[in-house]
Write a protein that holds these residues in place. Structure first.
Motif, PDB file in Angstrom:
ATOM      1  N   GLY A 102       0.799  -1.219   0.000  1.00 48.04           N
ATOM      2  CA  GLY A 102       0.000   0.000   0.000  1.00 48.04           C
ATOM      3  C   GLY A 102       0.829   1.264   0.000  1.00 48.04           C
ATOM      4  N   SER A 103       2.132   1.141   0.288  1.00 45.89           N
ATOM      5  CA  SER A 103       2.993   2.323   0.366  1.00 45.89           C
ATOM      6  C   SER A 103       3.173   2.989  -0.991  1.00 45.89           C
ATOM      7  CB  SER A 103       4.360   1.946   0.942  1.00 45.89           C
ATOM      8  OG  SER A 103       4.233   1.404   2.236  1.00 45.89           O
ATOM      9  N   ALA A 104       3.228   2.181  -2.066  1.00 45.74           N
ATOM     10  CA  ALA A 104       3.406   2.756  -3.402  1.00 45.74           C
ATOM     11  C   ALA A 104       2.248   3.688  -3.756  1.00 45.74           C
ATOM     12  CB  ALA A 104       3.534   1.645  -4.442  1.00 45.74           C
ATOM     13  N   GLU A 105       1.036   3.329  -3.357  1.00 43.22           N
ATOM     14  CA  GLU A 105      -0.120   4.178  -3.641  1.00 43.22           C
ATOM     15  C   GLU A 105      -0.098   5.440  -2.794  1.00 43.22           C
ATOM     16  OE1 GLU A 105      -3.434   1.656  -2.930  1.00 43.22           O
ATOM     17  OE2 GLU A 105      -3.017   0.337  -4.648  1.00 43.22           O
ATOM     18  N   GLU A 106       0.511   5.369  -1.623  1.00 43.89           N
ATOM     19  CA  GLU A 106       0.578   6.529  -0.735  1.00 43.89           C
ATOM     20  C   GLU A 106       1.675   7.516  -1.129  1.00 43.89           C
ATOM     21  OE1 GLU A 106      -1.393   7.223   1.702  1.00 43.89           O
ATOM     22  OE2 GLU A 106      -2.436   5.344   2.142  1.00 43.89           O
ATOM     23  N   LEU A 107       2.664   7.053  -1.908  1.00 48.50           N
ATOM     24  CA  LEU A 107       3.854   7.866  -2.155  1.00 48.50           C
ATOM     25  C   LEU A 107       3.559   9.220  -2.813  1.00 48.50           C
ATOM     26  CD1 LEU A 107       6.919   8.072  -1.953  1.00 48.50           C
ATOM     27  CD2 LEU A 107       7.075   6.943  -4.180  1.00 48.50           C
ATOM     28  N   PRO A 108       2.779   9.304  -3.905  1.00 49.95           N
ATOM     29  CA  PRO A 108       2.561  10.632  -4.520  1.00 49.95           C
ATOM     30  C   PRO A 108       1.955  11.644  -3.552  1.00 49.95           C
ATOM     31  CG  PRO A 108       1.873   8.885  -6.021  1.00 49.95           C
ATOM     32  CD  PRO A 108       2.137   8.232  -4.708  1.00 49.95           C
ATOM     33  N   GLY A 109       0.920  11.239  -2.821  1.00 51.72           N
ATOM     34  CA  GLY A 109       0.310  12.160  -1.865  1.00 51.72           C
ATOM     35  C   GLY A 109       1.241  12.502  -0.728  1.00 51.72           C
ATOM     36  N   LEU A 110       2.051  11.525  -0.317  1.00 52.65           N
ATOM     37  CA  LEU A 110       2.995  11.770   0.774  1.00 52.65           C
ATOM     38  C   LEU A 110       4.062  12.773   0.353  1.00 52.65           C
ATOM     39  CD1 LEU A 110       3.967  11.092   3.586  1.00 52.65           C
ATOM     40  CD2 LEU A 110       5.073   9.043   2.673  1.00 52.65           C
ATOM     41  N   LEU A 111       4.563  12.662  -0.868  1.00 50.10           N
ATOM     42  CA  LEU A 111       5.553  13.628  -1.361  1.00 50.10           C
ATOM     43  C   LEU A 111       4.948  15.028  -1.446  1.00 50.10           C
ATOM     44  CD1 LEU A 111       7.292  11.507  -4.151  1.00 50.10           C
ATOM     45  CD2 LEU A 111       8.307  12.244  -1.985  1.00 50.10           C
ATOM     46  N   GLU A 112       3.688  15.128  -1.852  1.00 49.82           N
ATOM     47  CA  GLU A 112       3.019  16.434  -1.888  1.00 49.82           C
ATOM     48  C   GLU A 112       2.907  17.006  -0.483  1.00 49.82           C
ATOM     49  OE1 GLU A 112       1.986  18.392  -4.251  1.00 49.82           O
ATOM     50  OE2 GLU A 112       2.384  17.127  -6.003  1.00 49.82           O
ATOM     51  N   TRP A 113       2.497  16.181   0.460  1.00 41.99           N
ATOM     52  CA  TRP A 113       2.321  16.647   1.840  1.00 41.99           C
ATOM     53  C   TRP A 113       3.648  17.097   2.450  1.00 41.99           C
ATOM     54  CZ3 TRP A 113       3.669  14.562   6.755  1.00 41.99           C
ATOM     55  CH2 TRP A 113       3.009  15.164   7.847  1.00 41.99           C
ATOM     56  N   LEU A 114       4.726  16.419   2.071  1.00 42.61           N
ATOM     57  CA  LEU A 114       6.054  16.789   2.572  1.00 42.61           C
ATOM     58  C   LEU A 114       6.688  17.912   1.757  1.00 42.61           C
ATOM     59  CD1 LEU A 114       7.443  13.181   3.213  1.00 42.61           C
ATOM     60  CD2 LEU A 114       6.882  14.880   4.962  1.00 42.61           C
ATOM     61  N   GLU A 115       5.937  18.458   0.780  1.00 44.35           N
ATOM     62  CA  GLU A 115       6.381  19.565  -0.074  1.00 44.35           C
ATOM     63  C   GLU A 115       7.533  19.176  -0.992  1.00 44.35           C
ATOM     64  OE1 GLU A 115       7.129  22.920   2.448  1.00 44.35           O
ATOM     65  OE2 GLU A 115       5.012  23.150   2.976  1.00 44.35           O
ATOM     66  N   TRP A 116       7.587  17.898  -1.355  1.00 48.11           N
ATOM     67  CA  TRP A 116       8.543  17.435  -2.356  1.00 48.11           C
ATOM     68  C   TRP A 116       7.878  17.232  -3.710  1.00 48.11           C
ATOM     69  CZ3 TRP A 116      13.437  18.012  -1.587  1.00 48.11           C
ATOM     70  CH2 TRP A 116      13.995  17.901  -0.313  1.00 48.11           C
ATOM     71  N   GLY A 117       6.591  17.478  -3.800  1.00 45.24           N
ATOM     72  CA  GLY A 117       5.863  17.221  -5.030  1.00 45.24           C
ATOM     73  C   GLY A 117       6.410  17.934  -6.255  1.00 45.24           C
ATOM     74  N   PRO A 118       6.698  19.255  -6.173  1.00 44.36           N
ATOM     75  CA  PRO A 118       7.188  19.966  -7.366  1.00 44.36           C
ATOM     76  C   PRO A 118       8.624  19.638  -7.752  1.00 44.36           C
ATOM     77  CG  PRO A 118       6.209  21.474  -5.733  1.00 44.36           C
ATOM     78  CD  PRO A 118       6.448  20.175  -5.052  1.00 44.36           C
ATOM     79  N   VAL A 119       9.348  18.920  -6.903  1.00 38.74           N
ATOM     80  CA  VAL A 119      10.773  18.672  -7.125  1.00 38.74           C
ATOM     81  C   VAL A 119      10.942  17.352  -7.884  1.00 38.74           C
ATOM     82  CG1 VAL A 119      13.039  18.416  -6.045  1.00 38.74           C
ATOM     83  CG2 VAL A 119      11.290  19.879  -4.983  1.00 38.74           C
ATOM     84  N   SER A 120      11.809  17.369  -8.910  1.00 36.19           N
ATOM     85  CA  SER A 120      12.122  16.151  -9.654  1.00 36.19           C
ATOM     86  C   SER A 120      13.074  15.290  -8.825  1.00 36.19           C
ATOM     87  CB  SER A 120      12.762  16.513 -11.003  1.00 36.19           C
ATOM     88  OG  SER A 120      13.127  15.347 -11.702  1.00 36.19           O
ATOM     89  N   LEU A 121      12.615  14.114  -8.436  1.00 39.38           N
ATOM     90  CA  LEU A 121      13.391  13.231  -7.571  1.00 39.38           C
ATOM     91  C   LEU A 121      13.618  11.890  -8.268  1.00 39.38           C
ATOM     92  CD1 LEU A 121      11.484  13.878  -4.223  1.00 39.38           C
ATOM     93  CD2 LEU A 121      13.701  14.837  -4.885  1.00 39.38           C
ATOM     94  N   ASP A 122      14.805  11.347  -8.070  1.00 42.23           N
ATOM     95  CA  ASP A 122      15.168  10.074  -8.685  1.00 42.23           C
ATOM     96  C   ASP A 122      14.759   8.933  -7.758  1.00 42.23           C
ATOM     97  OD1 ASP A 122      16.215   8.105 -10.246  1.00 42.23           O
ATOM     98  OD2 ASP A 122      18.318   8.518  -9.763  1.00 42.23           O
TER      99      ASP A 122
END
Length: 231
Positions: A102-122
Motif C-alpha cells: 500500500g505504500s506505493a499508492e501513498e507515495l505521490p500524496g505523501l511527497l506532496e504533503w512533505l512539499e517534495w511534489g514539485p521537485v524532480s526526484l530520482d
C-alpha cells in the motif's frame, strides 16, 4: 540313390525392439525443478512471498511488500530509519527498500504533503502489478542448507529478510495507522519506531542532494547559477 535333402525352413528370429528416445515433456520443467527451484521454495515457503513463473526468478510486489527504489547513496543515508530486520536490496548503484503493501499508492500524496511534489526526484515505487528480480537467497538458514547461491545479476541482499514471516512484515516501514502495522503515530518523535513518512522525507532530501551535486559537477566552469535551496 537318395534324392536331395529338403532345405530346413528358416525359423524367423524375434525382432529386436527399436529404442525410442524419451520425448521431453511439452510443458517444460515443472515449478519445482531447474536452477531456481531452491531459491523459489525459499521465497515462497519460508517467507510466503509469491513469485512469477519462469526465469529469471522474480518476486511479486504489492502483495507482501512494496518497494521504494532510490540511488544507493540516498538509500544508505536512510538505513538508520529502518528497523534492524527491515529487508534492503542493493542492485548496482540503486537501492531497493522494502516497505509495507500500500505504500506505493501513498507515495505521490505523501511527497506532496512533505512539499517534495514539485521537485524532480530520482525515486520510484513498485506496488500492485509489479515484479522485482529476486536476489539470491541469503541468511544462515540458506547457507546451512548447502544450496548454491546462484547469481541474479548485481542484486544482493544488503539486509536479508529474517526467517519469520511475521517478523519481516512488522519490520516494513508503513504509514502511521495502516492496518496491521506498528508505525509511529507522529513524525520526528524521538525514540519512536521508524515509519514511512520519516523514511520518504529522508530519501527525498538525499535524492535531491545527489541530483544537485551531479548537476553542479556537470555545469560549465563559467556558470555561476545559484543552486536551489533545500532543507
Amino acid at each position: 540313390m537318395a534324392g536331395p535333402v529338403p532345405a530346413t525352413p528358416a525359423i524367423p528370429l524375434p525382432r529386436r525392439p527399436s529404442v525410442v528416445p524419451h520425448a521431453p515433456a511439452t510443458g517444460g520443467p515443472g515449478p519445482d525443478s531447474g536452477p531456481d527451484a531452491g531459491a523459489r521454495r525459499w521465497y515462497e515457503d519460508e517467507l510466503g512471498w509469491p513469485t512469477v513463473p519462469g526465469r529469471p526468478l522474480r518476486l511479486v510486489t504489492g502483495v507482501r511488500f512494496d518497494v521504494l527504489e532510490v540511488p544507493a547513496e540516498a538509500g544508505a543515508r536512510a538505513l538508520r530509519h529502518l528497523a534492524p530486520g527491515s529487508p534492503v536490496i542493493l542492485r548496482g548503484d540503486r537501492m531497493e527498500l522494502l516497505v509495507a503493501p500500500g505504500s506505493a499508492e501513498e507515495l505521490p500524496g505523501l511527497l506532496e504533503w512533505l512539499e517534495w511534489g514539485p521537485v524532480s526526484l530520482d525515486l520510484r515505487a513498485l506496488g500492485p502489478g509489479g515484479a522485482l528480480e529476486a536476489p539470491a537467497p541469503a541468511g544462515p538458514a540458506w547457507a546451512a542448507s548447502g544450496q548454491p547461491a546462484s547469481a541474479q545479476g548485481a542484486a544482493v541482499w544488503l539486509r536479508p529478510p529474517g526467517p519469520g514471516r511475521e517478523d519481516v512484515e512488522t519490520s516494513l516501514p508503513a504509514m502511521p495507522g495502516m492496518p496491521g502495522t506498528t508505525a509511529a503515530p507522529a513524525v520526528g518523535r524521538e525514540g519512536s519506531a521508524p515509519d514511512l513518512v520519516r523514511l520518504v522525507d529522508t530519501v527525498a532530501a538525499h535524492c535531491h542532494r545527489v541530483r544537485l551535486r551531479r548537476g553542479c559537477a556537470g555545469r560549465p566552469a563559467g556558470r555561476r547559477d545559484q543552486p536551489l535551496a533545500f532543507s
